[in-house]
Design a protein around this motif. Structure first.
Motif, PDB file in Angstrom:
ATOM      1  N   THR A  22       0.892  -4.016  -4.670  1.00 48.30           N
ATOM      2  CA  THR A  22       0.726  -3.430  -2.636  1.00 48.30           C
ATOM      3  C   THR A  22      -0.530  -1.699  -3.077  1.00 48.30           C
ATOM      4  O   THR A  22      -0.472  -1.890  -1.633  1.00 48.30           O
ATOM      5  N   GLN A  23      -1.043  -1.048  -3.549  1.00 46.75           N
ATOM      6  CA  GLN A  23      -2.271  -0.045  -3.022  1.00 46.75           C
ATOM      7  C   GLN A  23      -2.838  -1.119  -2.670  1.00 46.75           C
ATOM      8  O   GLN A  23      -3.734  -0.637  -1.874  1.00 46.75           O
ATOM      9  N   VAL A  41       4.878  -9.087  -3.504  1.00 44.37           N
ATOM     10  CA  VAL A  41       4.262  -7.593  -2.844  1.00 44.37           C
ATOM     11  C   VAL A  41       4.193  -7.854  -1.460  1.00 44.37           C
ATOM     12  O   VAL A  41       4.282  -6.415  -0.464  1.00 44.37           O
ATOM     13  N   ARG A  42       4.554  -8.789  -0.832  1.00 46.83           N
ATOM     14  CA  ARG A  42       5.093  -8.880   0.794  1.00 46.83           C
ATOM     15  C   ARG A  42       6.332  -7.765   0.713  1.00 46.83           C
ATOM     16  O   ARG A  42       6.922  -7.335   2.137  1.00 46.83           O
ATOM     17  N   ARG A  43       7.709  -8.466  -0.214  1.00 44.19           N
ATOM     18  CA  ARG A  43       8.880  -6.994   0.129  1.00 44.19           C
ATOM     19  C   ARG A  43       8.743  -6.320  -0.081  1.00 44.19           C
ATOM     20  O   ARG A  43       9.330  -4.870   0.689  1.00 44.19           O
ATOM     21  N   TYR A  44       7.906  -5.993  -0.767  1.00 38.50           N
ATOM     22  CA  TYR A  44       7.168  -4.490  -1.386  1.00 38.50           C
ATOM     23  C   TYR A  44       6.436  -3.078  -0.283  1.00 38.50           C
ATOM     24  O   TYR A  44       6.812  -2.951   0.471  1.00 38.50           O
ATOM     25  N   VAL A  45       5.580  -3.836   0.543  1.00 33.69           N
ATOM     26  CA  VAL A  45       4.896  -3.826   1.619  1.00 33.69           C
ATOM     27  C   VAL A  45       5.743  -3.497   2.971  1.00 33.69           C
ATOM     28  O   VAL A  45       5.614  -2.339   4.076  1.00 33.69           O
ATOM     29  N   MET A  62       7.350   7.540  -0.737  1.00 35.25           N
ATOM     30  CA  MET A  62       6.236   6.410  -1.088  1.00 35.25           C
ATOM     31  C   MET A  62       5.250   5.956  -2.042  1.00 35.25           C
ATOM     32  O   MET A  62       5.320   5.244  -2.381  1.00 35.25           O
ATOM     33  N   PHE A  63       5.552   7.379  -2.834  1.00 31.37           N
ATOM     34  CA  PHE A  63       5.571   6.970  -4.433  1.00 31.37           C
ATOM     35  C   PHE A  63       6.391   6.330  -5.338  1.00 31.37           C
ATOM     36  O   PHE A  63       5.601   5.938  -6.779  1.00 31.37           O
ATOM     37  N   ARG A  69      -2.037   8.669  -3.317  1.00 34.05           N
ATOM     38  CA  ARG A  69      -1.504   9.733  -2.227  1.00 34.05           C
ATOM     39  C   ARG A  69      -2.835   9.517  -1.303  1.00 34.05           C
ATOM     40  O   ARG A  69      -2.151   9.323  -0.359  1.00 34.05           O
ATOM     41  N   GLY A  70      -3.877   8.931  -1.524  1.00 37.71           N
ATOM     42  CA  GLY A  70      -4.615   7.694  -0.092  1.00 37.71           C
ATOM     43  C   GLY A  70      -4.034   6.770   0.446  1.00 37.71           C
ATOM     44  O   GLY A  70      -3.806   6.555   1.472  1.00 37.71           O
ATOM     45  N   VAL A  71      -3.175   5.685  -0.362  1.00 38.02           N
ATOM     46  CA  VAL A  71      -2.875   4.879   0.183  1.00 38.02           C
ATOM     47  C   VAL A  71      -1.541   5.177   1.420  1.00 38.02           C
ATOM     48  O   VAL A  71      -1.073   4.314   2.184  1.00 38.02           O
ATOM     49  N   THR A  72      -0.492   6.715   0.954  1.00 37.01           N
ATOM     50  CA  THR A  72       0.105   6.692   1.746  1.00 37.01           C
ATOM     51  C   THR A  72      -0.831   7.844   2.818  1.00 37.01           C
ATOM     52  O   THR A  72       0.189   7.240   3.856  1.00 37.01           O
ATOM     53  N   HIS A  73      -1.390   8.431   2.847  1.00 38.85           N
ATOM     54  CA  HIS A  73      -2.042   8.182   3.843  1.00 38.85           C
ATOM     55  C   HIS A  73      -2.810   7.316   5.170  1.00 38.85           C
ATOM     56  O   HIS A  73      -3.105   7.488   6.220  1.00 38.85           O
ATOM     57  N   LYS A  74      -3.057   6.413   4.275  1.00 48.22           N
ATOM     58  CA  LYS A  74      -3.619   5.257   5.424  1.00 48.22           C
ATOM     59  C   LYS A  74      -2.266   4.631   5.947  1.00 48.22           C
ATOM     60  O   LYS A  74      -2.747   4.342   6.926  1.00 48.22           O
TER      61      LYS A  74
END
Length: 175
Positions: A22-23, A41-45, A62-63, A69-74
């Protein structure tokens, strides 16, 4: 009852794998993996982006889906404005080939409306046109059914069919 695929791993290893996939998908907007992994992974995203659309107060949730953390910001800064009007379907899974070593079916999973897609402009245009045609056929079917029911209630259906036979033919949405 268990949901999802096991992916030949224990619970912790499977969750860790899905978080990393996912990340990677959110960072690079396109990854190549096996078909079962891509579908999982589609389900997760999808859940992650839907969670972000509910509001900024969900950022700490999100965690549960990623480590970084950068993925959350994106997700909040780039993806959320891109998918603001889209009700769902944020990812696309495209089967590509079979892997040479073990003949596993491979797929590319990518975020929709991304600049880095493996589809050509012609393919994207063809898909857009085909979707518009499908929606138009569905609307015609609904309009014909609604008109037919209205005329039946008013007792004018037989009269119209006699004047112009076939004018209210049902259209098949699958054609």
């Amino acid at each position: 009852m268990r949901r999802g695929r096991r992916l030949n791993r224990g619970r912790k290893a499977r969750i860790s794998l899905l978080k990393k996939l996912t990340q990677s998908l959110i960072q690079h907007e396109r990854i190549e993996t096996t078909v079962p992994r891509a579908k999982e992974v589609r389900r997760y995203v999808e859940r992650m982006i839907a969670l972000a659309k509910r509001g900024p107060g969900r950022r700490h949730h999100m965690f549960g889906y990623v480590f970084d953390r950068g993925v959350t910001h994106k997700v909040y800064d780039e993806l959320l404005p891109r998918y603001a009007n889209r009700p769902g379907g944020f990812t696309r899974v495209l089967r590509t080939k079979t892997r040479k070593g073990d003949s596993a079916p491979m797929a590319v999973i990518e975020l929709m409306d991304s600049e880095r897609t493996i589809l050509t402009r012609e393919q994207l245009e063809f898909r857009r046109i085909r979707k518009e045609q499908y929606i138009e056929r569905r609307q015609n079917l609904v309009l014909n059914e609604g008109l037919r029911m209205l005329l039946e209630r008013q007792g004018k259906l037989a009269e119209i069919e006699n004047r112009a036979p076939g004018i209210l033919l049902q259209t098949d949405p699958k054609k």
